[in-house]
Each structure stands twice: as structure tokens, then as C-alpha cells.
Write a protein that holds these residues in place. Structure first.
Motif, PDB file in Angstrom:
ATOM      1  N   LEU A 106       3.652   5.592  -5.818  1.00 24.99           N
ATOM      2  CA  LEU A 106       3.445   5.600  -7.274  1.00 24.99           C
ATOM      3  C   LEU A 106       2.275   6.503  -7.674  1.00 24.99           C
ATOM      4  N   SER A 107       1.266   6.564  -6.808  1.00 23.05           N
ATOM      5  CA  SER A 107       0.070   7.366  -7.102  1.00 23.05           C
ATOM      6  C   SER A 107       0.256   8.830  -6.745  1.00 23.05           C
ATOM      7  N   ARG A 108       1.414   9.182  -6.169  1.00 26.88           N
ATOM      8  CA  ARG A 108       1.681  10.552  -5.703  1.00 26.88           C
ATOM      9  C   ARG A 108       0.602  11.010  -4.730  1.00 26.88           C
ATOM     10  N   LEU A 109       0.400  10.192  -3.697  1.00 26.34           N
ATOM     11  CA  LEU A 109      -0.554  10.525  -2.640  1.00 26.34           C
ATOM     12  C   LEU A 109       0.138  10.369  -1.300  1.00 26.34           C
ATOM     13  N   LYS A 110       0.092  11.434  -0.489  1.00 24.79           N
ATOM     14  CA  LYS A 110       0.698  11.375   0.847  1.00 24.79           C
ATOM     15  C   LYS A 110      -0.387  10.916   1.820  1.00 24.79           C
ATOM     16  N   LEU A 111      -0.321   9.675   2.282  1.00 27.65           N
ATOM     17  CA  LEU A 111      -1.376   9.122   3.131  1.00 27.65           C
ATOM     18  C   LEU A 111      -0.892   8.952   4.561  1.00 27.65           C
ATOM     19  N   LEU A 143      -6.957   1.133   3.881  1.00 25.73           N
ATOM     20  CA  LEU A 143      -6.853   0.692   2.493  1.00 25.73           C
ATOM     21  C   LEU A 143      -6.393  -0.759   2.400  1.00 25.73           C
ATOM     22  N   GLU A 189      -5.161   5.818   7.173  1.00 26.70           N
ATOM     23  CA  GLU A 189      -5.696   5.550   5.840  1.00 26.70           C
ATOM     24  C   GLU A 189      -5.004   4.338   5.222  1.00 26.70           C
ATOM     25  N   LEU A 223       2.247   1.751  -3.441  1.00 26.77           N
ATOM     26  CA  LEU A 223       1.211   2.248  -4.350  1.00 26.77           C
ATOM     27  C   LEU A 223       0.938   3.734  -4.128  1.00 26.77           C
ATOM     28  N   ALA A 224       0.933   4.143  -2.849  1.00 28.00           N
ATOM     29  CA  ALA A 224       0.708   5.555  -2.533  1.00 28.00           C
ATOM     30  C   ALA A 224       1.827   6.402  -3.142  1.00 28.00           C
ATOM     31  N   ILE A 228       0.844  -1.202   0.000  1.00 22.64           N
ATOM     32  CA  ILE A 228       0.000   0.000   0.000  1.00 22.64           C
ATOM     33  C   ILE A 228       0.880   1.254   0.000  1.00 22.64           C
TER      34      ILE A 228
END
Lengths: 468, 96
Positions: free
Chosen positions: B13-18, B26, B22, B10-11, B7
Motif C-alpha cells: 500500500l505504501s509503494r515500498l519494495k522492502l 519492522l 527490513e 502495508l509495504a 507488514i
């Protein structure tokens, strides 16, 4: 009828033509309902401050001799469709303050016809959801029971039409986003044939699935709005010209995939659906059993292809050129901070899922298989539609659920089980209200869904009129 | 089926700071969703279907067209998060 805002577009159009009423009367009637209920329903994110000027302009155009049936008709526009000079948010913090720099082709066509745009309607953020609970600006409520969802993602448009805040609306449909809210709010919703309506100026979600279409009160209105917005557009390379719709069709054979209706469907919804099949029979149609062997896989296929395309389309939101922009410790950190703050939880989930199914090592197992299953599904539908005029199913397995009721994403996704197929195969599909079901003393709307061959919208309208 | 490290990757690679919450959520959601969509593994891929694709390229002449009235160029410039004159100010990415 006392409330002009409750007229069908076609009825209002006749009254406008005869001079009995003006566009300004219609707009004021809709505004009265907005003032009374929008604070509770949250159907509109913004009601435009120039609606009376637009109405006066339409009345002036009529005085000069123009006569399009949509001239002066108040419409609601889903807030993922661009109107030049106005804000368009996709119900996302990412685009909260974004202003459209051009008109979507569907808007251009409606402006030429002379429609009045009442405002921007709420949706699930970036059209991702089936309840409008994923809006960054709060959920839309169902006018038939405010404790329940209006459906989604075009929930604001459905709620606005059902509550008399507009005579009709535009929605968009990627996996049922026009038909499911239409079913929940008791109105007519059409997802046209893939390519029939230009997507130029729509905020993209799943580009091989998206279509815009009408959300209205009658089949006649659906045909009118569809005929106005359709057609090939040089700005959308997937758009096509279909043959003109005709008005004299009569569906003779209606296929029902009984094998898909064995479980998971609310009993009252099934009873209402069966009763409408009896109505179709009474109109002389023959109801036949059909088999769609790949259909049970459709939802799984959809929840691979849609996130894959969504994650790709949403890669453009980087905080560099427009939209929300936050600064971090590095360029990559700028992106990650902006996207985490701009996108809500469901959008983030789908981006992650799309990234997963497209990643090296999983691509063949998910996206490759899903693409193959999609082709097979389309073949099966094409084959069946050679022997029947339309396929009928309930639009959604249940009536509108309560706000907050579906907390895990998979149970929410299952509401799309009958609607996603038409997006995967590109066929046109229509939801029409049938006998409502009673829940806690309230009548909740239910819809029947018809699917026809590519370009068979007129056959859908004809089938719809038989149960209307 | 899917780990916390997956996860996190993936975050990235997705350019999302989680945040941690979360990521944990996920991990749970993904297991259920992937199990459901994994049904497609039963599908047999038939090569002839790909050959029968109805998709084709649609080309247009390489000429500039005005697709909306008014100064659309200016409205695009106005949308820049950090504008200086007619330039979009971006972060310096090449350092000495």
C-alpha cells in the motif's frame, strides 16, 4: 571579541551600521570556522560558492543607503527550505540532485532584508528524527562534544550557529526540530505560533504541525529574525497575521506542570531547570503548579498524527515528475523501487506507520482517537494559559546523547516528550539555554522551554530574557 | 499484534519494495510503537469537539500568478527524469 563570527546578530548589525566592519568581514570570519570544523561537524551539506559576492552585494546596498538590521548578516539555511536556483535535498537520496525552482517566502523576505546565505545545513531526512543521524549524508556532530549528536532534525543549523559558522539560522519544527537541537547545542530556538510564518517553499512533513523559525544566540536576535519572516502569505492558506510583538512585557505568573516532571528526567537537567525557576522568582515572577491532564498522552497522539500526515505528504515522490526515478517491471514496481531506494529507513518506517493508522479498520482506533485527544489537549493548554503567562518545562529530558546510542526508534521518540505538545496545540514555544550539565569532563548545554498563548511570542521573549 | 503478512500488505500500500530483513525489523518495531501509541484508546471521543473546529476553507481567485522571477516553467520541465522536448516521458500503462 576577536572572532566576529561569534557576535550576536544584533551586535554585528550595530558594527555594520557604524561602518566598523563589513559584511565581507563577517562572511570571512564564518568561513574560517567552517574551514576549521565543518569536515568533523558535518553541519553544512553545502557551503555556497558565492558567499563573498553576496556579502559584497550587501555592502553595496548599505553604501546606497539601505539599513535593515539583517543586511549583510550571514545565515545558515536548513536544507528543506527552497532557495531558487540552488539544490535542496531534504538530506534525502530522493532529492539529492534537485534544484529549487522558486524561493520559499521566508527566503524571499530574508533576501529583501539583505541577509547572506552561507549554505544548506544538514537535517534528519525529510526532518524525521531528533538527532540528524537519519540524514542520508551522515550525522551532524555536536560542537560541545563531537561524540554526541547535535539534536534534530535541524541539527546542522544548531551546530553551525553554536560553532560560529553563521550568526543565525533558519530551522523547521514539526515536533521539536528547532527546540531540541537548540537545547543540545546551547542556542535559542523558537517554534512560532502555527500559521505565524509562511510554509510556502518548505518541504512538507506534517502539514498541521510544521513551522519555520529562528535558531540564534540571543533573545533579541530571535525577535529580530521572527519579526522579519512572519506574516500572512497568499501562497500559504494556513498563514495568519498576528499582532506586532512588543518589547515591554513582564511575565508575572509562570506555570510548571510538576506532575509531568516526576520521572524520566535526568537529575542534573532537573536541577538546572529548578535553578532557572529560582532565577525567574528572583526577577519577581510567581511560580505556580499547573495540571495538564492530557499531556501524558501527547507523545502517543503525535506519533499517530505526524506519520499519518507524513505518509500523505511523501506520496508525491513517485519518480515521475522530479527526484530519483528508477525503472522496474511495471508502473507500480517503478514506484516501489524508486521509493525504497530514495527514502532511508526512518522515513520508510514512518510512511508504513502512517499508512497503518490511516487504513480502514484502524482509522477510528488511532487517527480518530488522536484527533480527539489533540482537541482536548489544546483546550487544556488554552485554559491554563488564561491563568499563567507562560508554561515552563525542560526542553528535553536529557542533555545530548551519543551518536549511535539510541538504536531503537521508540527510545529516540521519547526525547520529544516535552516538545511535541506545542506542535499539536499550535502554541508558540521557545528554548533558551540554562546552566549546562557536566558529562565526561565536558559541559553539555541544557534548555528551558517556555510555551505561551497563541500569538504570545513576545511573552516568550520576555520570559527568556529573565533567564538569559 | 501485527503479522508479517500485515507488514507486507502495508509495504504494498505504501509503494515500498522492502527486503526480508527490513520486514522482520519492522514487525518488531511496529509492535513496540503500536503498543505505545495505543494509549490513545483510553480517550473518549466527544462529538461536540468536532463541531467546535476552528478550521475553515481559504479560497483564492482562479487566476494565474507568477510567484517567482525567471522562467520557472523551464526549471520545472528540467526536473523531469525523462524529458523529450516539453514532454515528460512516462511508462505506457494501457496495453492492447
Amino acid at each position: 571579541m576577536d572572532d566576529l563570527a561569534r557576535l550576536s546578530i544584533t551586535e554585528a548589525s550595530k558594527k555594520l551600521a557604524s561602518g566598523e566592519i563589513t559584511s565581507l568581514d563577517l562572511v570571512r570570519a564564518c568561513k574560517k570556522n567552517i574551514d576549521a570544523r565543518n569536515a568533523e561537524l558535518n553541519a553544512y551539506l553545502e557551503v555556497f560558492d558565492d558567499i563573498e559576492e553576496q556579502a559584497k552585494e550587501a555592502d553595496a546596498r548599505r553604501a546606497r543607503g539601505e539599513s535593515h538590521p539583517l543586511l549583510g548578516i550571514p545565515l545558515a539555511i536548513k536544507d528543506n527550505i527552497l532557495i531558487q536556483g540552488r539544490r535542496v535535498s531534504a538530506a534525502s537520496k530522493m532529492l539529492e540532485n534537485y534544484t529549487a525552482s522558486y524561493d520559499a517566502t521566508v527566503i524571499k523576505k530574508l533576501k529583501e532584508a539583505g541577509a547572506v546565505f552561507m549554505g544548506r545545513t544538514n537535517l534528519d531526512e525529510f526532518a524525521m528524527g531528533g538527532s540528524t543521524e537519519n540524514s542520508a549524508f551522515g550525522p551532524t556532530h555536536n560542537p560541545h562534544d563531537e561524540a554526541r549528536v547535535a539534536g534534530g532534525s535541524s541539527g546542522g543549523s544548531a551546530s553551525a550557529v553554536a560553532a560560529g559558522m553563521a550568526l543565525g539560522a533558519l530551522g523547521t519544527d514539526t515536533g521539536g526540530s528547532i527546540r531540541e537541537p537548540a537545547s543540545f547545542c546551547g542556542i535559542v530556538g523558537l517554534k512560532p505560533t502555527y500559521g505565524a510564518v509562511s510554509r510556502h517553499g518548505l518541504i512538507a512533513m506534517g502539514s498541521s504541525l510544521d513551522q519555520a523559525g529562528p535558531m540564534v544566540r540571543t533573545l533579541e536576535d530571535a525577535q529580530l529574525l521572527f519579526d522579519t519572516i512572519r506574516g500572512r502569505d497568499p501562497f500559504d492558506s494556513t498563514s495568519i497575521n498576528l499582532r506586532p510583538t512588543t518589547y515591554d512585557l513582564q511575565p508575572k505568573r509562570i506555570g510548571v506542570p510538576r506532575h509531568l516532571l516526576q520521572k524520566g528526567i535526568d537529575e542534573d537537567v532537573l536541577r538546572s531547570f529548578n535553578a532557572s525557576l529560582d532565577t525567574l522568582k528572583a526577577h519577581g515572577a510567581e511560580i505556580v503548579d499547573i495540571e495538564l491532564p492530557s499531556a501524558p498522552l501527547a507523545l502517543a497522539v503525535y506519533y499517530i498524527i505526524m506519520p499519518a500526515e507524513s505518509s500523505t505528504n511523501l506520496a508525491r515522490f513517485d519518480g515521475v515528475r522530479y527526484g530519483l526515478s528508477l525503472s522496474g517491471d511495471s508502473l507500480v514496481d517503478d514506484y516501489a523501487k524508486t521509493r525504497a531506494a530514495g527514502f532511508g529507513p526512518e522515513v520508510r518506517r514512518r510512511i508504513m506507520l502512517g499508512t497503518y493508522v490511516l487504513s480502514a479498520g484502524y482509522y477510528d482506533a488511532y487517527y480518530g482517537k488522536a484527533t480527539a485527544a489533540r482537541a482536548k489537549l489544546r483546550e487544556e493548554y488554552d485554559d491554563v494559559l488564561k491563568s499563567v503567562d507562560v508554561i515552563a518545562t525542560p526542553t528535553v529530558p536529557s542533555p545530548a546523547f551519543k551518536i549511535g546510542e539510541k538504536s531503537d526508534p521508540l527510545s529516540m521518540y521519547l526525547a520529544d516528550i516535552f516538545t511535541v505538545t506545542a506542535n499539536l496545540t499550535g502554541h508558540p514555544a521557545l528554548s533558551v539555554p540554562i546552566t549546562p550539565v557536566m558529562r565526561e569532563g565536558k559541559d553539555l548545554p541544557v534548555g528551558i522551554q517556555f510555551t505561551a498563548a497563541h500569538g504570545g511570542e513576545d511573552m516568550l521573549f520576555a520570559a527568556g530574557k529573565m533567564v538569559e | 499484534m501485527i503479522s508479517k503478512a500485515d507488514i507486507e500488505k502495508l509495504a504494498e500500500l505504501s509503494r515500498l519494495k522492502l527486503d526480508e530483513n527490513e520486514i522482520a525489523g519492522l514487525e518488531k518495531d511496529f509492535s513496540a510503537i503500536l503498543e505505545y501509541v495505543g494509549q490513545v484508546s483510553a480517550v473518549t471521543v466527544d462529538g461536540s469537539r468536532e463541531a467546535a473546529s476552528q478550521l475553515h476553507n481559504v479560497m483564492r481567485d482562479d487566476v494565474a500568478v507568477q510567484n517567482a522571477p525567471g522562467n520557472t516553467r523551464e526549471s520545472l520541465l528540467e526536473a523531469f527524469p525523462r524529458r523529450e522536448g516539453d514532454y515528460d516521458v512516462v511508462r505506457q500503462i494501457i496495453e492492447k
